[in-house]
Enzyme design. Structure first.
Site, PDB file in Angstrom:
ATOM      1  N   LYS A 166       3.076  -0.385  -4.608  1.00  0.00           N
ATOM      2  CA  LYS A 166       3.218  -1.820  -4.825  1.00  0.00           C
ATOM      3  C   LYS A 166       1.972  -2.459  -4.210  1.00  0.00           C
ATOM      4  O   LYS A 166       1.781  -2.445  -2.993  1.00  0.00           O
ATOM      5  CB  LYS A 166       4.505  -2.337  -4.175  1.00  0.00           C
ATOM      6  CG  LYS A 166       4.852  -3.782  -4.568  1.00  0.00           C
ATOM      7  CD  LYS A 166       4.125  -4.738  -3.681  1.00  0.00           C
ATOM      8  CE  LYS A 166       4.447  -6.184  -4.030  1.00  0.00           C
ATOM      9  NZ  LYS A 166       3.608  -7.137  -3.264  1.00  0.00           N
ATOM     10  N   GLY A 221       3.473  -3.863   7.151  1.00  0.00           N
ATOM     11  CA  GLY A 221       3.459  -5.311   6.958  1.00  0.00           C
ATOM     12  C   GLY A 221       4.263  -6.025   8.019  1.00  0.00           C
ATOM     13  O   GLY A 221       4.352  -5.568   9.168  1.00  0.00           O
ATOM     14  N   SER A 222       4.869  -7.127   7.634  1.00  0.00           N
ATOM     15  CA  SER A 222       5.558  -7.996   8.591  1.00  0.00           C
ATOM     16  C   SER A 222       6.949  -7.478   8.923  1.00  0.00           C
ATOM     17  O   SER A 222       7.542  -6.694   8.178  1.00  0.00           O
ATOM     18  CB  SER A 222       5.684  -9.412   8.017  1.00  0.00           C
ATOM     19  OG  SER A 222       6.580  -9.418   6.908  1.00  0.00           O
ATOM     20  N   GLY A 226       9.367  -6.111   6.015  1.00  0.00           N
ATOM     21  CA  GLY A 226       9.730  -4.720   6.204  1.00  0.00           C
ATOM     22  C   GLY A 226      11.210  -4.534   6.442  1.00  0.00           C
ATOM     23  O   GLY A 226      11.824  -3.587   5.922  1.00  0.00           O
ATOM     24  N   GLU A 245       6.126   0.269   9.119  1.00  0.00           N
ATOM     25  CA  GLU A 245       5.423  -0.260  10.295  1.00  0.00           C
ATOM     26  C   GLU A 245       5.496  -1.779  10.206  1.00  0.00           C
ATOM     27  O   GLU A 245       4.951  -2.379   9.275  1.00  0.00           O
ATOM     28  CB  GLU A 245       3.969   0.212  10.311  1.00  0.00           C
ATOM     29  CG  GLU A 245       3.187  -0.310  11.508  1.00  0.00           C
ATOM     30  CD  GLU A 245       1.696  -0.058  11.373  1.00  0.00           C
ATOM     31  OE1 GLU A 245       0.914  -0.957  11.750  1.00  0.00           O
ATOM     32  OE2 GLU A 245       1.310   1.017  10.879  1.00  0.00           O
ATOM     33  N   CYS A 282      -3.174  -4.158  13.564  1.00  0.00           N
ATOM     34  CA  CYS A 282      -1.794  -3.977  13.999  1.00  0.00           C
ATOM     35  C   CYS A 282      -1.696  -3.564  15.459  1.00  0.00           C
ATOM     36  O   CYS A 282      -0.630  -3.690  16.063  1.00  0.00           O
ATOM     37  CB  CYS A 282      -1.092  -2.948  13.120  1.00  0.00           C
ATOM     38  SG  CYS A 282      -1.979  -1.386  12.982  1.00  0.00           S
TER      39      CYS A 282
END
Length: 509
Positions: A166, A221-222, A226, A245, A282
């Site tokens: 995606k 991602g966030s 997530g 993550e 991150c």
């Protein structure tokens, strides 16, 4: 599901550059997943898939100039950073090719019958097999290394799992280019191009996680995004593993002795780490525990000088910029929060780096200041000044899971004098990687690396960086009393593939 256009956007101006594709419909997501599922057999031969991974790396390098130009146009991360990230991505692909060649990841174990054991042991042969189609959700901040050809994709393909990616909306044009390169590499080795699917759009991401032929998912991602996908993966009629993550504060503790010994160096190092990539890593240090008193004051002064000299930068998109500015404003309004260097808008499209300070006692107990214990994506960190060791410990005890935790010790403490070992033990439950006298930004791609941590850093105990990332996409299966002629070659006594294995309790290489 409406098929809305997908645009490439310039983060330096916020303007649309070109239409790249359209958002995938449910039917198109289904087609991509089914094509990937049909390609599984083409990855069965380890020699073929290792060669595919190496060819993919070669072709990405050959297209470097075009790819870096496209990535910079969509992310504003700069050619130097992006060239290095592409090199890392190619290294990852080749590293997984080597792992596939070696074969130890299959974890072959053979036990012959033993009637003298209690209870008796039958003939048992165990190894690991691919899960099936893996859904990969690209990250915004690493358009190469955590995107279409990134670690999730490389490790999944290495495991023998086709992938449907995606694409992240911040770099759709680059995603299309990279997918094209990987498909051409697959075709060179007789692998159907469907082995690497690519879909665009929010709704497509929802369709993908729910598709019955998707066997596992990887996400970077966030926390909000997530967690929603993690819950969707668990709520399926057949739940699937979701390796996400999500978010990390990456706390740093500076001891009083370390601050007294090298305050200027620690302050400058912190500034470099928290502003690297405009604070969009991150593993950016988001909370730093610094002693109150003269040594801590010197460290804060060094940090002030270094951050003040940092130029404003462009975040990956204007939504992130808006969230950063709103997050800074909300935090700055809290009682006893000061801003020696005020982070905020550096211009119409840029942001300036800065940091906030707060007495650690405000964070040691539940209250409004809990906001300071949440990640703020961008070039900012929170410096919490602690009065004594107990206050620092109280703050650490309130932190959620993290990717990293760091301690800065004096030379004597690092040599075993004082609380060095105790502090390491205190930080270990908080993170998947514990650093001493360094900075967390920079995640080496190495066999011993672990990039993960307790929730919400990740939703599983696995790593997304390093050789053991391949384990996420495999499951063990054991055969009992199966005739040798029916066994897969990996499990036969004569070891025709020359695999490392444990044979009747002995490790064979």
């Amino acid at each position: 599901m409406a098929a809305a256009p997908v645009w490439s956007v310039d983060p330096r101006t916020g303007k649309q550059r070109e239409q790249v594709a359209v958002e995938a419909t449910a039917e198109e997501v289904d087609a991509a997943v089914r094509a990937a599922h049909a390609a599984r057999g083409a990855l069965a031969d380890r020699t073929v898939r290792a060669a595919f991974l190496r060819t993919a790396a070669d072709r990405l390098e050959a297209a470097r100039d075009q790819l870096v130009e496209a990535a910079d146009a969509e992310t504003a991360l700069g050619p130097v950073r992006l060239t290095g990230e592409l090199a890392r991505t190619c290294y990852q692909l080749r590293a997984f090719a080597g792992i596939v060649d070696e074969g130890a990841f299959l974890d072959v174990i053979i036990n012959h019958p033993d009637d003298t054991a209690t209870p008796p042991v039958p003939d048992l042969r165990r190894y690991k097999v691919p899960l099936g189609v893996v859904a990969v959700y690209s990250a915004s901040n690493f358009p190469f290394a955590f995107s279409v050809a990134g670690g999730d994709t490389a490790s999944a393909l290495g495991a023998g799992c086709p992938v449907v990616v995606k694409a992240h909306p911040d770099h759709p044009a680059l995603s299309e280019l990279v997918a094209r390169v990987l498909r051409s590499a697959a075709a060179e080795h007789g692998i159907p191009e469907g082995v690497l699917g690519l879909v665009h759009g929010f709704e497509a991401g929802i369709e993908l996680i729910g598709h019955p032929l998707v066997a596992a998912a990887g996400f970077t991602g966030s926390v909000r995004g997530g967690r929603a996908l993690f819950d969707a993966a668990a709520a399926r009629p057949v739940p699937i593993p979701f390796h996400g993550e999500l978010g990390s504060l990456n706390p740093v503790l500076v001891t009083e002795a370390a601050a007294a010994e090298r305050a200027e160096a620690i302050g400058a190092g912190l500034a470099g780490s928290m502003t690297l990539g405009v604070g969009q890593f991150c593993v950016k240090p988001g909370l730093v525990l610094v002693p109150a008193g003269a040594a801590g004051d010197n460290l804060v002064k060094s940090l002030t000088d270094a951050v003040s000299d940092t130029e404003a930068g462009v975040l990956l998109d204007h939504r992130m910029r808006d969230n950063f500015l709103a997050g800074i404003a909300e935090r700055a309004e809290l009682t006893d929060v000061d801003s020696p260097v005020t982070p905020g808008a550096g211009g119409e499209h840029t942001v300036s780096a800065g940091f906030l300070t707060v007495p650690a006692e405000r964070l040691a107990r539940e209250g409004d200041h809990d906001l300071l214990l949440e990640e703020c994506f961008g070039p900012v960190t929170v410096v919490a000044r602690y009065a004594d060791d107990g206050e620092a410990t109280a703050v650490l005890s309130r932190l959620p899971g993290n990717l990293t935790a760091t301690v800065h010790l004096s030379a004597e403490e690092a040599a075993g004098e004082g609380r060095g070992a105790e502090l390491l033990a205190e930080l270990t439950p908080l993170a998947g990687r514990v650093l001493v006298n360094g900075w967390p930004t920079g995640v080496a791609v190495a066999p011993a690396q672990h990039h993960g941590g307790p929730y919400p850093a990740t939703t599983s105990t696995s790593t997304s960086v390093g050789g053991t990332a391949i384990e996420r996409w495999l499951r063990p299966v054991a055969y009992q009393n199966a005739p040798e002629a029916l066994l897969p070659p990996e499990l036969r006594d004569d070891n025709p593939l020359g695999l490392p294995r444990r044979f009747d309790g002995r490790l064979e290489r």
